[in-house]
Design a protein around this motif. Structure first.
Motif, PDB file in Angstrom:
ATOM      1  N   SER A  31      78.086  31.357  64.500  1.00 20.53           N
ATOM      2  CA  SER A  31      76.789  31.716  65.084  1.00 20.53           C
ATOM      3  C   SER A  31      75.989  32.660  64.198  1.00 20.53           C
ATOM      4  O   SER A  31      74.922  33.139  64.604  1.00 20.53           O
ATOM      5  N   TYR A  32      76.506  32.920  63.009  1.00 20.36           N
ATOM      6  CA  TYR A  32      75.918  33.939  62.141  1.00 20.36           C
ATOM      7  C   TYR A  32      75.441  33.361  60.825  1.00 20.36           C
ATOM      8  O   TYR A  32      76.112  32.516  60.217  1.00 20.36           O
ATOM      9  N   GLY A  33      74.266  33.838  60.414  1.00 18.34           N
ATOM     10  CA  GLY A  33      73.862  33.613  59.044  1.00 18.34           C
ATOM     11  C   GLY A  33      74.591  34.612  58.149  1.00 18.34           C
ATOM     12  O   GLY A  33      74.798  35.768  58.542  1.00 18.34           O
ATOM     13  N   ILE A  34      74.980  34.160  56.969  1.00 20.87           N
ATOM     14  CA  ILE A  34      75.771  34.987  56.066  1.00 20.87           C
ATOM     15  C   ILE A  34      75.048  35.149  54.734  1.00 20.87           C
ATOM     16  O   ILE A  34      74.586  34.179  54.142  1.00 20.87           O
ATOM     17  N   GLY A  35      74.958  36.386  54.316  1.00 22.13           N
ATOM     18  CA  GLY A  35      74.391  36.671  53.007  1.00 22.13           C
ATOM     19  C   GLY A  35      75.439  37.244  52.084  1.00 22.13           C
ATOM     20  O   GLY A  35      76.331  37.974  52.515  1.00 22.13           O
ATOM     21  N   TRP A  36      75.324  36.888  50.819  1.00 24.56           N
ATOM     22  CA  TRP A  36      76.113  37.534  49.774  1.00 24.56           C
ATOM     23  C   TRP A  36      75.164  38.431  48.974  1.00 24.56           C
ATOM     24  O   TRP A  36      74.075  37.994  48.583  1.00 24.56           O
ATOM     25  N   PHE A  37      75.607  39.637  48.759  1.00 27.54           N
ATOM     26  CA  PHE A  37      74.845  40.610  47.991  1.00 27.54           C
ATOM     27  C   PHE A  37      75.734  41.148  46.874  1.00 27.54           C
ATOM     28  O   PHE A  37      76.960  41.010  46.921  1.00 27.54           O
ATOM     29  N   ARG A  38      75.113  41.792  45.910  1.00 26.40           N
ATOM     30  CA  ARG A  38      75.890  42.437  44.865  1.00 26.40           C
ATOM     31  C   ARG A  38      75.200  43.731  44.453  1.00 26.40           C
ATOM     32  O   ARG A  38      73.990  43.876  44.591  1.00 26.40           O
ATOM     33  N   GLN A  39      76.017  44.642  43.965  1.00 31.00           N
ATOM     34  CA  GLN A  39      75.490  45.916  43.519  1.00 31.00           C
ATOM     35  C   GLN A  39      76.199  46.335  42.248  1.00 31.00           C
ATOM     36  O   GLN A  39      77.415  46.536  42.235  1.00 31.00           O
ATOM     37  N   ALA A  40      75.424  46.429  41.196  1.00 23.84           N
ATOM     38  CA  ALA A  40      75.940  46.894  39.909  1.00 23.84           C
ATOM     39  C   ALA A  40      75.754  48.406  39.823  1.00 23.84           C
ATOM     40  O   ALA A  40      74.898  48.967  40.500  1.00 23.84           O
ATOM     41  N   PRO A  41      76.545  49.074  38.979  1.00 24.70           N
ATOM     42  CA  PRO A  41      76.415  50.531  38.848  1.00 24.70           C
ATOM     43  C   PRO A  41      74.991  50.945  38.500  1.00 24.70           C
ATOM     44  O   PRO A  41      74.376  50.386  37.584  1.00 24.70           O
ATOM     45  N   GLY A  42      74.475  51.892  39.264  1.00 26.69           N
ATOM     46  CA  GLY A  42      73.141  52.414  38.998  1.00 26.69           C
ATOM     47  C   GLY A  42      72.003  51.536  39.464  1.00 26.69           C
ATOM     48  O   GLY A  42      70.832  51.849  39.207  1.00 26.69           O
ATOM     49  N   LYS A  43      72.338  50.441  40.133  1.00 28.13           N
ATOM     50  CA  LYS A  43      71.300  49.524  40.588  1.00 28.13           C
ATOM     51  C   LYS A  43      71.331  49.382  42.105  1.00 28.13           C
ATOM     52  O   LYS A  43      72.338  49.681  42.749  1.00 28.13           O
ATOM     53  N   GLU A  44      70.226  48.893  42.649  1.00 29.93           N
ATOM     54  CA  GLU A  44      70.168  48.654  44.081  1.00 29.93           C
ATOM     55  C   GLU A  44      70.958  47.383  44.438  1.00 29.93           C
ATOM     56  O   GLU A  44      71.134  46.495  43.599  1.00 29.93           O
ATOM     57  N   ARG A  45      71.375  47.337  45.692  1.00 30.25           N
ATOM     58  CA  ARG A  45      72.040  46.136  46.171  1.00 30.25           C
ATOM     59  C   ARG A  45      71.009  45.012  46.236  1.00 30.25           C
ATOM     60  O   ARG A  45      69.905  45.195  46.752  1.00 30.25           O
ATOM     61  N   GLU A  46      71.394  43.840  45.741  1.00 33.41           N
ATOM     62  CA  GLU A  46      70.461  42.720  45.705  1.00 33.41           C
ATOM     63  C   GLU A  46      71.079  41.478  46.353  1.00 33.41           C
ATOM     64  O   GLU A  46      72.291  41.257  46.278  1.00 33.41           O
ATOM     65  N   GLY A  47      70.221  40.690  46.967  1.00 33.51           N
ATOM     66  CA  GLY A  47      70.670  39.450  47.567  1.00 33.51           C
ATOM     67  C   GLY A  47      70.966  38.401  46.512  1.00 33.51           C
ATOM     68  O   GLY A  47      70.211  38.249  45.552  1.00 33.51           O
ATOM     69  N   VAL A  48      72.048  37.693  46.715  1.00 39.62           N
ATOM     70  CA  VAL A  48      72.491  36.664  45.780  1.00 39.62           C
ATOM     71  C   VAL A  48      72.368  35.274  46.394  1.00 39.62           C
ATOM     72  O   VAL A  48      71.850  34.351  45.768  1.00 39.62           O
TER      73      VAL A  48
END
Length: 127
Positions: A31-48
């Motif tokens: 019942s859920y939409g799923i997102g994958w995100f990533r966060q590199a050192p010193g950077k904001e979390r971003e949607g993948v």
């Protein structure tokens, strides 16, 4: 307790592949939409990448289009991210996140959209 647990990260050489898993416990992912995100050192979390609850809709960041594939197996209560042709710039901690119901396209890569987050799994691409 509602939990998301990522796995499958690791160290891989440039050009290699990894498959990340996002397993849910305490609730049904279908019942859920799923997102994958990533966060590199010193950077904001971003949607993948994103997949809708029905798997009828997927989205990818431009940086991963053609290399990453998101899919889900609701019988296993798990969403996967197949990552091919990995590059050093893909190095980051990868997180999955869940939000119930339909998510409009312009909110799918917004971290504020999601109610539940996993703890993350490290992906390192290096020779």
């Amino acid at each position: 307790q509602l939990l998301l647990v990522e796995s499958g990260g690791g160290l891989v050489q440039p050009g290699g592949s990894l498959r990340l898993s996002c397993a849910a416990s305490g609730f049904a992912l279908d019942s859920y939409g799923i997102g994958w995100f990533r966060q590199a050192p010193g950077k904001e979390r971003e949607g993948v990448s994103y997949i809708s609850s029905s798997s009828g809709s997927t989205n990818y960041a431009d940086s991963v289009k053609g290399r990453f594939t998101i899919f889900r197996d609701n019988t296993k209560n798990t969403v996967y991210l197949q990552m091919n042709s990995l590059q050093p710039e893909d190095t980051a901690v990868y997180y999955c996140a869940a939000s119930k119901g339909t998510i409009l396209w312009y909110r799918r890569f917004d971290t504020k959209t999601y109610n539940y987050w996993g703890q993350g799994t490290q992906v390192t691409v290096s020779s």
